[in-house]
Design a protein around this motif. Structure first.
Motif, PDB file in Angstrom:
ATOM      1  N   LYS A   1       0.770  -1.180  -0.085  1.00  0.00           N
ATOM      2  CA  LYS A   1      -0.045   0.016   0.101  1.00  0.00           C
ATOM      3  C   LYS A   1       0.788   1.305   0.078  1.00  0.00           C
ATOM      4  O   LYS A   1       1.845   1.107   0.682  1.00  0.00           O
ATOM      5  N   GLY A   2       0.342   2.462  -0.663  1.00  0.00           N
ATOM      6  CA  GLY A   2       1.196   3.659  -0.897  1.00  0.00           C
ATOM      7  C   GLY A   2       0.802   4.487   0.424  1.00  0.00           C
ATOM      8  O   GLY A   2      -0.130   4.257   1.286  1.00  0.00           O
ATOM      9  N   GLU A   3       1.459   5.629   0.522  1.00  0.00           N
ATOM     10  CA  GLU A   3       1.416   6.466   1.733  1.00  0.00           C
ATOM     11  C   GLU A   3      -0.011   7.130   1.785  1.00  0.00           C
ATOM     12  O   GLU A   3      -0.884   7.087   2.990  1.00  0.00           O
ATOM     13  N   ASP A   4      -0.489   7.412   0.650  1.00  0.00           N
ATOM     14  CA  ASP A   4      -1.970   8.101   0.639  1.00  0.00           C
ATOM     15  C   ASP A   4      -3.046   7.012   1.069  1.00  0.00           C
ATOM     16  O   ASP A   4      -4.001   7.610   1.854  1.00  0.00           O
ATOM     17  N   ASP A   5      -2.980   5.785   0.753  1.00  0.00           N
ATOM     18  CA  ASP A   5      -3.957   4.820   1.207  1.00  0.00           C
ATOM     19  C   ASP A   5      -3.792   4.542   2.582  1.00  0.00           C
ATOM     20  O   ASP A   5      -4.778   4.571   3.426  1.00  0.00           O
ATOM     21  N   VAL A   6      -2.745   4.430   3.371  1.00  0.00           N
ATOM     22  CA  VAL A   6      -2.438   4.391   4.515  1.00  0.00           C
ATOM     23  C   VAL A   6      -2.949   5.403   5.443  1.00  0.00           C
ATOM     24  O   VAL A   6      -3.713   5.355   6.395  1.00  0.00           O
ATOM     25  N   LEU A   7      -2.481   6.692   5.037  1.00  0.00           N
ATOM     26  CA  LEU A   7      -2.978   7.943   5.490  1.00  0.00           C
ATOM     27  C   LEU A   7      -4.439   8.039   5.829  1.00  0.00           C
ATOM     28  O   LEU A   7      -5.259   8.323   6.657  1.00  0.00           O
ATOM     29  N   MET A   8      -5.178   7.596   4.344  1.00  0.00           N
ATOM     30  CA  MET A   8      -6.708   7.871   4.545  1.00  0.00           C
ATOM     31  C   MET A   8      -7.230   6.886   5.525  1.00  0.00           C
ATOM     32  O   MET A   8      -8.322   7.181   6.203  1.00  0.00           O
ATOM     33  N   LEU A   9      -6.880   5.460   5.512  1.00  0.00           N
ATOM     34  CA  LEU A   9      -7.400   4.453   6.160  1.00  0.00           C
ATOM     35  C   LEU A   9      -7.350   4.935   7.831  1.00  0.00           C
ATOM     36  O   LEU A   9      -8.284   4.604   8.499  1.00  0.00           O
ATOM     37  N   ALA A  10      -6.140   5.291   8.154  1.00  0.00           N
ATOM     38  CA  ALA A  10      -5.672   5.554   9.501  1.00  0.00           C
ATOM     39  C   ALA A  10      -6.840   6.799  10.221  1.00  0.00           C
ATOM     40  O   ALA A  10      -7.251   6.907  11.116  1.00  0.00           O
ATOM     41  N   LEU A  11      -6.759   8.017   9.029  1.00  0.00           N
ATOM     42  CA  LEU A  11      -7.305   9.060   9.804  1.00  0.00           C
ATOM     43  C   LEU A  11      -9.070   8.746   9.728  1.00  0.00           C
ATOM     44  O   LEU A  11      -9.705   9.175  10.537  1.00  0.00           O
TER      45      LEU A  11
END
Length: 250
Positions: free
Chosen positions: A148-158
């Motif tokens: 997974k890329g940075e944007d994917d992880v960021l969105m899921l976490a937030l």
């Protein structure tokens, strides 16, 4: 968050976690036993639930976990441990907090004071550095273990309730409130993310830069404190440059 991550990265680099493996299970068992005094059902007792999750992340056998719970609930005999916190300063004025579980406060306090004094630190009064730290949930994902890329992880976490997100060349680090920790962790686990770190811990609000000979002295203090049988966790607010670390800290 850098002060928290720095020590974790140094431990990994120096193989400290492997070196401590012989003591880790004993410390985890003690933590579970104390948590189980508040109730042996992890579905109700969040402290116990987190302690069990931490133990499983270290591959602690289920038999050990169940035995530790029974000691806490009184089904099996166990040590009469109580929590103790020690605060002080290390080389360069870095703030240090030590959390212990002990069956002899006088012995542990004397040992911790000796460790501080011998390694250019000093033990302070209760509350002298606690205000410099706050309790947070920390979840770390190694980039090499996910596609997974940075944007994917960021969105899921937030979306799951995370407070902060930091990406480095090697990891994604997610910060949560203690209350939101399990929700964020469970959400990311359901999406298949593996964690190299998943814990509720103390993180510094600000950091102190160490240089030169302060670096090996600080690392020696941290290692000596963590090696003590009664010490469960050590937190500090130091920061150091990687080049300086290689030169002085190995």
């Amino acid at each position: 968050m850098a002060g928290h991550s720095k020590w974790k990265n140094i431990q990994h680099r120096k193989g400290r976690q492997d070196a401590l493996r012989g003591k880790i299970f004993a410390k985890l068992s003690r933590e579970i036993t104390v948590a189980a005094r508040e109730g042996g059902d992890p579905d109700i007792n969040q402290r116990l639930r987190l302690a069990i999750a931490k133990a499983r992340s270290q591959n602690m056998p289920n038999d050990n976990i169940e035995r530790a719970i029974k000691k806490g609930t009184g089904e099996e005999g166990g040590g009469n441990y109580e929590a103790a916190t020690y605060e002080g300063y290390g080389p360069g004025g870095a703030a240090v907090m030590v959390e212990a579980l002990t069956d002899n406060r006088n012995r542990t306090a004397a040992d911790v004071r000796h460790i501080f004094t011998k390694r250019d630190g000093n033990l302070g009064e209760a509350g002298c550095v606690a205000w410099m730290f706050e309790r947070k949930g920390i979840l770390t994902i190694d980039r090499e273990h996910t596609d997974k890329g940075e944007d994917d992880v960021l969105m899921l976490a937030l979306e799951a309730g995370a407070e902060d997100f930091e990406a480095t060349e090697e990891t994604f680090e997610i910060t949560t409130s203690p209350e939101a920790f399990e929700e964020v962790k469970n959400t990311l686990e359901e999406e298949g993310f593996p964690f190299s770190t998943a814990e509720v811990t103390m993180v510094p609000k600000n950091t102190v830069d160490l240089t030169g000979e302060q670096i090996p002295k600080m690392l020696a203090l941290m290692e000596a404190l963590e090696d003590h049988d009664d010490v469960q966790s050590v937190y500090a607010n130091f920061e150091m440059d990687d080049v300086e670390l290689e030169k002085y800290g190995g």
